[in-house]
Design a protein around this motif. Structure first.
Motif, PDB file in Angstrom:
ATOM      1  N   GLN A 124     -58.060 -15.001 -18.414  1.00  0.00           N
ATOM      2  CA  GLN A 124     -57.916 -14.185 -19.613  1.00  0.00           C
ATOM      3  C   GLN A 124     -59.197 -14.125 -20.440  1.00  0.00           C
ATOM      4  O   GLN A 124     -59.326 -13.267 -21.322  1.00  0.00           O
ATOM      5  N   ASP A 125     -60.118 -15.053 -20.184  1.00  0.00           N
ATOM      6  CA  ASP A 125     -61.380 -15.025 -20.926  1.00  0.00           C
ATOM      7  C   ASP A 125     -62.465 -14.271 -20.174  1.00  0.00           C
ATOM      8  O   ASP A 125     -63.647 -14.417 -20.445  1.00  0.00           O
ATOM      9  N   LEU A 126     -62.038 -13.405 -19.225  1.00  0.00           N
ATOM     10  CA  LEU A 126     -62.975 -12.659 -18.379  1.00  0.00           C
ATOM     11  C   LEU A 126     -62.756 -11.159 -18.537  1.00  0.00           C
ATOM     12  O   LEU A 126     -61.610 -10.683 -18.515  1.00  0.00           O
ATOM     13  N   THR A 127     -63.852 -10.426 -18.684  1.00  0.00           N
ATOM     14  CA  THR A 127     -63.804  -8.964 -18.674  1.00  0.00           C
ATOM     15  C   THR A 127     -64.608  -8.450 -17.481  1.00  0.00           C
ATOM     16  O   THR A 127     -65.760  -8.835 -17.297  1.00  0.00           O
ATOM     17  N   LEU A 128     -63.989  -7.586 -16.698  1.00  0.00           N
ATOM     18  CA  LEU A 128     -64.699  -6.931 -15.603  1.00  0.00           C
ATOM     19  C   LEU A 128     -65.403  -5.696 -16.148  1.00  0.00           C
ATOM     20  O   LEU A 128     -64.767  -4.809 -16.724  1.00  0.00           O
ATOM     21  N   ILE A 129     -66.712  -5.658 -15.990  1.00  0.00           N
ATOM     22  CA  ILE A 129     -67.502  -4.497 -16.384  1.00  0.00           C
ATOM     23  C   ILE A 129     -67.659  -3.627 -15.148  1.00  0.00           C
ATOM     24  O   ILE A 129     -68.319  -4.024 -14.176  1.00  0.00           O
ATOM     25  N   ILE A 130     -67.051  -2.439 -15.168  1.00  0.00           N
ATOM     26  CA  ILE A 130     -66.969  -1.604 -13.968  1.00  0.00           C
ATOM     27  C   ILE A 130     -67.703  -0.287 -14.199  1.00  0.00           C
ATOM     28  O   ILE A 130     -67.153   0.669 -14.756  1.00  0.00           O
ATOM     29  N   PRO A 131     -68.983  -0.201 -13.806  1.00  0.00           N
ATOM     30  CA  PRO A 131     -69.701   1.076 -13.907  1.00  0.00           C
ATOM     31  C   PRO A 131     -69.138   2.058 -12.885  1.00  0.00           C
ATOM     32  O   PRO A 131     -68.910   1.694 -11.730  1.00  0.00           O
ATOM     33  N   ALA A 132     -68.893   3.296 -13.325  1.00  0.00           N
ATOM     34  CA  ALA A 132     -68.132   4.206 -12.459  1.00  0.00           C
ATOM     35  C   ALA A 132     -68.649   5.640 -12.551  1.00  0.00           C
ATOM     36  O   ALA A 132     -67.958   6.525 -13.052  1.00  0.00           O
ATOM     37  N   LYS A 133     -69.829   5.872 -12.071  1.00  0.00           N
ATOM     38  CA  LYS A 133     -70.391   7.222 -12.084  1.00  0.00           C
ATOM     39  C   LYS A 133     -69.939   8.002 -10.850  1.00  0.00           C
ATOM     40  O   LYS A 133     -70.228   7.610  -9.714  1.00  0.00           O
ATOM     41  N   TYR A 134     -69.231   9.085 -11.079  1.00  0.00           N
ATOM     42  CA  TYR A 134     -68.734   9.943 -10.000  1.00  0.00           C
ATOM     43  C   TYR A 134     -67.968   9.131  -8.945  1.00  0.00           C
ATOM     44  O   TYR A 134     -68.266   9.187  -7.754  1.00  0.00           O
ATOM     45  N   ASN A 160     -53.463  -0.729 -19.070  1.00  0.00           N
ATOM     46  CA  ASN A 160     -54.162  -2.023 -19.159  1.00  0.00           C
ATOM     47  C   ASN A 160     -55.620  -1.938 -18.704  1.00  0.00           C
ATOM     48  O   ASN A 160     -56.153  -2.886 -18.111  1.00  0.00           O
ATOM     49  N   ILE A 161     -56.228  -0.793 -18.958  1.00  0.00           N
ATOM     50  CA  ILE A 161     -57.672  -0.662 -18.754  1.00  0.00           C
ATOM     51  C   ILE A 161     -58.270  -0.077 -20.033  1.00  0.00           C
ATOM     52  O   ILE A 161     -57.570   0.574 -20.825  1.00  0.00           O
ATOM     53  N   ASN A 162     -59.536  -0.313 -20.231  1.00  0.00           N
ATOM     54  CA  ASN A 162     -60.258   0.285 -21.343  1.00  0.00           C
ATOM     55  C   ASN A 162     -61.388   1.138 -20.779  1.00  0.00           C
ATOM     56  O   ASN A 162     -61.980   0.792 -19.749  1.00  0.00           O
ATOM     57  N   ILE A 163     -61.668   2.235 -21.451  1.00  0.00           N
ATOM     58  CA  ILE A 163     -62.740   3.140 -21.017  1.00  0.00           C
ATOM     59  C   ILE A 163     -63.800   3.207 -22.103  1.00  0.00           C
ATOM     60  O   ILE A 163     -63.489   3.371 -23.284  1.00  0.00           O
ATOM     61  N   LEU A 164     -65.055   3.038 -21.693  1.00  0.00           N
ATOM     62  CA  LEU A 164     -66.185   3.144 -22.603  1.00  0.00           C
ATOM     63  C   LEU A 164     -67.083   4.274 -22.129  1.00  0.00           C
ATOM     64  O   LEU A 164     -67.542   4.267 -20.985  1.00  0.00           O
ATOM     65  N   TYR A 165     -67.338   5.251 -22.997  1.00  0.00           N
ATOM     66  CA  TYR A 165     -68.267   6.322 -22.675  1.00  0.00           C
ATOM     67  C   TYR A 165     -69.661   5.881 -23.087  1.00  0.00           C
ATOM     68  O   TYR A 165     -69.918   5.633 -24.263  1.00  0.00           O
ATOM     69  N   GLN A 166     -70.540   5.769 -22.104  1.00  0.00           N
ATOM     70  CA  GLN A 166     -71.875   5.258 -22.390  1.00  0.00           C
ATOM     71  C   GLN A 166     -72.682   6.267 -23.188  1.00  0.00           C
ATOM     72  O   GLN A 166     -72.593   7.478 -22.964  1.00  0.00           O
ATOM     73  N   GLY A 219     -78.242   0.906 -15.514  1.00  0.00           N
ATOM     74  CA  GLY A 219     -78.575  -0.197 -16.400  1.00  0.00           C
ATOM     75  C   GLY A 219     -77.944  -0.032 -17.765  1.00  0.00           C
ATOM     76  O   GLY A 219     -77.432  -0.986 -18.357  1.00  0.00           O
ATOM     77  N   ALA A 220     -77.975   1.200 -18.291  1.00  0.00           N
ATOM     78  CA  ALA A 220     -77.363   1.467 -19.590  1.00  0.00           C
ATOM     79  C   ALA A 220     -75.871   1.187 -19.563  1.00  0.00           C
ATOM     80  O   ALA A 220     -75.308   0.643 -20.527  1.00  0.00           O
ATOM     81  N   ALA A 221     -75.215   1.542 -18.460  1.00  0.00           N
ATOM     82  CA  ALA A 221     -73.780   1.286 -18.329  1.00  0.00           C
ATOM     83  C   ALA A 221     -73.480  -0.205 -18.414  1.00  0.00           C
ATOM     84  O   ALA A 221     -72.529  -0.631 -19.088  1.00  0.00           O
ATOM     85  N   LEU A 222     -74.304  -1.017 -17.752  1.00  0.00           N
ATOM     86  CA  LEU A 222     -74.077  -2.462 -17.759  1.00  0.00           C
ATOM     87  C   LEU A 222     -74.356  -3.061 -19.135  1.00  0.00           C
ATOM     88  O   LEU A 222     -73.576  -3.884 -19.637  1.00  0.00           O
ATOM     89  N   ILE A 223     -75.463  -2.666 -19.737  1.00  0.00           N
ATOM     90  CA  ILE A 223     -75.823  -3.198 -21.054  1.00  0.00           C
ATOM     91  C   ILE A 223     -74.755  -2.844 -22.085  1.00  0.00           C
ATOM     92  O   ILE A 223     -74.271  -3.712 -22.825  1.00  0.00           O
ATOM     93  N   GLU A 224     -74.377  -1.568 -22.132  1.00  0.00           N
ATOM     94  CA  GLU A 224     -73.383  -1.146 -23.112  1.00  0.00           C
ATOM     95  C   GLU A 224     -72.016  -1.759 -22.826  1.00  0.00           C
ATOM     96  O   GLU A 224     -71.261  -2.081 -23.757  1.00  0.00           O
ATOM     97  N   LYS A 266     -59.415  -8.596 -18.387  1.00  0.00           N
ATOM     98  CA  LYS A 266     -59.638  -7.274 -18.953  1.00  0.00           C
ATOM     99  C   LYS A 266     -60.498  -6.442 -18.008  1.00  0.00           C
ATOM    100  O   LYS A 266     -61.360  -6.979 -17.299  1.00  0.00           O
ATOM    101  N   LYS A 267     -60.246  -5.153 -18.011  1.00  0.00           N
ATOM    102  CA  LYS A 267     -61.027  -4.227 -17.188  1.00  0.00           C
ATOM    103  C   LYS A 267     -61.625  -3.146 -18.076  1.00  0.00           C
ATOM    104  O   LYS A 267     -60.892  -2.397 -18.733  1.00  0.00           O
ATOM    105  N   LEU A 268     -62.943  -3.082 -18.081  1.00  0.00           N
ATOM    106  CA  LEU A 268     -63.653  -2.102 -18.897  1.00  0.00           C
ATOM    107  C   LEU A 268     -64.397  -1.140 -17.984  1.00  0.00           C
ATOM    108  O   LEU A 268     -65.359  -1.523 -17.316  1.00  0.00           O
ATOM    109  N   ILE A 269     -63.944   0.109 -17.956  1.00  0.00           N
ATOM    110  CA  ILE A 269     -64.580   1.142 -17.144  1.00  0.00           C
ATOM    111  C   ILE A 269     -65.677   1.795 -17.978  1.00  0.00           C
ATOM    112  O   ILE A 269     -65.421   2.265 -19.093  1.00  0.00           O
ATOM    113  N   VAL A 270     -66.900   1.840 -17.460  1.00  0.00           N
ATOM    114  CA  VAL A 270     -68.023   2.422 -18.188  1.00  0.00           C
ATOM    115  C   VAL A 270     -68.520   3.643 -17.421  1.00  0.00           C
ATOM    116  O   VAL A 270     -68.905   3.528 -16.249  1.00  0.00           O
TER     117      VAL A 270
END
Length: 224
Positions: free
Chosen positions: A2-12, A51-57, A63-68, A30-34
């Protein structure tokens, strides 16, 4: 987890991401789609998922997707894992355990660490390129990691944020470990077998991005 967030860059990744999210559905993290807001196909392909979150970079680039993504992470740990399904989530529990047991800041998965490492997605160009860049990283920056271009990384969110990374493109893959080493953070590695991607196409241009990565490493060597 529960203390882990997956950072998932997803271009096309409209073809791969829904299948990959189904694979992640039983993981209690947690799952964060970037992704870019203009990527409507990918956005529409996952609109039924809960149960997913979406972040628009705000900036373009891997690199920007991962940093943000990590900047918007609120859990103690994060893990970068690509939307194409090539990075196997079965490793996550062991990676988190290793990170906690050894009190590591960052744990880098490696396709070239034996036993257990390997790849169904590597080709001769990426294999040779990664070998050269990894040698440079270990020789000139004392990184002691065996797969510098593989961004399947689990670590402490606060440590990543403190690095103040700048690279918006694929050169982040070398800026990240080099700055982590220079800032005195503890790095570890663990074997990982890379699967074939589920669908879509590679986003990396081996020659163009390889040249940019080499120039980035040269610049970081002389700019300490």
């Amino acid at each position: 987890m529960q203390d882990l967030t997956l950072i998932i860059p997803a271009k096309y990744e409209s073809e791969s991401l829904p299948i990959f999210l189904n694979e992640l559905s039983n993981l209690d993290c947690k799952k964060l789609i970037v992704l870019e807001e203009s990527d409507k196909d990918t956005i529409n392909s996952i609109k039924h998922f809960k149960n997913i979150n979406i972040l628009y970079q705000s900036k373009n680039g891997y690199g920007a997707a991962l940093i943000e993504g990590v900047e918007n992470c609120t859990t103690h740990h994060f893990c970068i894992i690509n939307a194409d399904g090539s990075m196997n989530p079965d490793y996550l529990k062991d990676m988190l355990k290793i990170t906690n047991d050894k009190n590591l800041d960052f744990l880098f998965a490696s396709r070239y660490e034996k036993p257990g490492g390997g790849s169904d997605d590597d080709d001769i160009i990426t294999l040779i390129g990664n070998y050269i860049f990894t040698k440079i990283g270990n020789l000139f920056f004392s990184l002691n990691i065996s797969d510098i271009l593989y961004t399947f990384v689990l670590g402490k969110t606060s440590s990543f944020k403190n690095l103040k990374l700048k690279s918006s493109d694929f050169t982040l893959c070398v800026e990240f470990p080099i700055k982590a080493k220079r800032n005195g953070y503890s790095l570890g590695t663990t074997p990982s077998y890379e699967r074939n991607r589920i669908g879509g196409k590679k986003k990396v241009n081996a020659f163009k991005d390889g040249l940019l990565i080499l120039l980035k490493m040269i610049n970081m060597f002389f700019k300490k």
